[in-house]
Design an enzyme around this catalytic site. Structure first.
Site, PDB file in Angstrom:
ATOM      1  CG  HIS A  56      -0.422   0.127   2.523  1.00 45.12           C
ATOM      2  ND1 HIS A  56       0.351  -0.839   3.116  1.00 45.12           N
ATOM      3  CD2 HIS A  56      -0.518   1.140   3.427  1.00 45.12           C
ATOM      4  CE1 HIS A  56       0.707  -0.430   4.324  1.00 45.12           C
ATOM      5  NE2 HIS A  56       0.204   0.771   4.528  1.00 45.12           N
ATOM      6  CG  HIS A  58       0.033   4.445   4.670  1.00 41.95           C
ATOM      7  ND1 HIS A  58      -0.713   3.682   5.545  1.00 41.95           N
ATOM      8  CD2 HIS A  58      -0.811   5.395   4.178  1.00 41.95           C
ATOM      9  CE1 HIS A  58      -1.951   4.169   5.580  1.00 41.95           C
ATOM     10  NE2 HIS A  58      -2.038   5.194   4.759  1.00 41.95           N
ATOM     11  CG  ASP A  60       4.924   3.038   7.424  1.00 40.24           C
ATOM     12  OD1 ASP A  60       3.996   3.498   6.709  1.00 40.24           O
ATOM     13  OD2 ASP A  60       4.743   2.129   8.252  1.00 40.24           O
ATOM     14  CG  HIS A  61       4.152   0.198   4.249  1.00 37.23           C
ATOM     15  ND1 HIS A  61       3.943  -1.103   4.629  1.00 37.23           N
ATOM     16  CD2 HIS A  61       3.783   0.955   5.328  1.00 37.23           C
ATOM     17  CE1 HIS A  61       3.454  -1.136   5.860  1.00 37.23           C
ATOM     18  NE2 HIS A  61       3.347   0.099   6.305  1.00 37.23           N
ATOM     19  CG  HIS A 115      -3.990   0.232   6.733  1.00 40.07           C
ATOM     20  ND1 HIS A 115      -3.931   0.850   7.959  1.00 40.07           N
ATOM     21  CD2 HIS A 115      -2.830   0.562   6.097  1.00 40.07           C
ATOM     22  CE1 HIS A 115      -2.787   1.525   8.050  1.00 40.07           C
ATOM     23  NE2 HIS A 115      -2.103   1.366   6.936  1.00 40.07           N
ATOM     24  CG  ASP A 140       0.615  -1.100   7.841  1.00 39.55           C
ATOM     25  OD1 ASP A 140       1.525  -1.892   8.144  1.00 39.55           O
ATOM     26  OD2 ASP A 140       0.795   0.128   7.733  1.00 39.55           O
ATOM     27  CG  HIS A 178       3.802  -1.495  11.678  1.00 37.10           C
ATOM     28  ND1 HIS A 178       4.600  -0.390  11.857  1.00 37.10           N
ATOM     29  CD2 HIS A 178       3.151  -1.300  10.507  1.00 37.10           C
ATOM     30  CE1 HIS A 178       4.426   0.449  10.843  1.00 37.10           C
ATOM     31  NE2 HIS A 178       3.547  -0.083  10.006  1.00 37.10           N
TER      32      HIS A 178
HETATM   33 FE    FE Z   1       2.754   0.890   8.157  1.00 42.09          FE
HETATM   34 ZN    ZN Z   2       0.039   1.751   6.496  1.00 45.93          ZN
END
Ligand code: FE
Ligand code: ZN
Length: 266
Positions: A56, A58, A60-61, A115, A140, A178
């Site tokens: 996805h 985001h 942090d990905h 998410h 996530d 995570h």
């Molecule tokens: Fe994340």
């Molecule tokens: Zn995420």
């Protein structure tokens, strides 16, 4: 026969894992939010980068995509990403039912919205070799004893996505992005104080974290026992959700109340 690939969890940021598979020559990384730990590992082990799988959009990905792209040139590798999300290109887009071949393994794509609206998961049914447990890279969507927040989806969408993941084979290794397991288990224990599997796993994971190791991968059979978000049809979970405002025992209503409760749980 090639040797079975090795699965590694590279810690990044405060609590992310970047999952990396390699066969001693080529590597595949899932959700590289940061390029640095991936580059270090590729250099240390002398690996080429054969592909990048994204679940996805985001940061942090995907934050490491730009820095890692040049590494794909040697293998003519691609960045694979969900069709329904805006990921900086070029990317090879994927939707439910698509299949990606990398490292001699097939990765099946599942749409798991909730998410984010276009979130996908990758299921690798051969695992570490013939007869071994499959791997699930679920971003996530599913965490150990928990699930992602609903940033772009509805409770009904997320409940359906999680139900699909819960129906995967018992031994499926769940590679979440995570390390939220301890906090999730504390919430799970509040939802189901009488569930001894939650208490036992909390004790185990407390020791695992004290020694600095990841609590992941988890596996699907365990998640079905300890994850309240996969247990919305259990009477004890429904009763706890009712006490937090769920208006019926319908699993989606239970899920929605649990998710709201978790958002404010400390
Ligand atoms: Fe994340
Ligand atoms: Zn995420």
């Amino acid at each position: 026969m090639n040797p079975p690939p090795t699965l590694l969890a590279l810690p990044a940021f405060a609590d992310n894992y970047l999952w990396l598979l390699h066969d001693g020559l080529d590597a595949v990384v899932v959700d590289p939010g940061d390029a640095a730990p991936v580059e270090r590992l590729l250099d240390d082990l002398g690996l080429r980068l054969a592909g990048i799988l994204v679940t996805h959009h985001h940061p942090d990905h995907i934050g490491g995509l730009a820095a890692l792209r040049p590494r794909l040139a040697a293998t003519k590798g691609l960045v694979y990403a969900p069709a329904g999300e805006a990921i900086p290109g070029p990317v090879h887009t994927l939707k439910d039912g698509d299949r990606v071949e990398l490292l001699g393994l097939g990765f099946e794509v599942m749409d798991v919205p909730g998410h984010t609206a276009g979130h996908i998961a990758y299921m690798q049914r051969d695992g570490a070799g013939a007869g071994q447990a499959p791997w699930l890279f679920c971003g996530d969507t599913l965490f150990s004893a928990g699930c992602g927040r609903l940033f772009e989806g509805t409770p009904a969408q997320m409940h359906r996505s999680l139900s699909r993941l819960a129906a995967l084979p018992d031994r499926t290794q769940v590679c979440c992005t995570h390390e939220y397991t301890l906090a999730n288990l504390r919430f799970a224990a509040a939802v189901e104080p009488g569930n001894t599997a939650i208490q036992e796993h909390l004790e185990l994971c407390t020791a695992v974290r004290a020694s600095g190791r990841p609590t992941l991968p988890s596996h699907i059979a365990l998640e079905r026992r300890i994850n309240p978000f996969l247990r919305c049809s259990e009477p004890a979970v429904a009763a706890a959700a009712r006490a937090q405002g769920a208006t019926s025992d319908d699993p989606v209503a239970v899920f929605a109340a649990l998710r709201e409760w978790k958002n404010r749980f400390r």
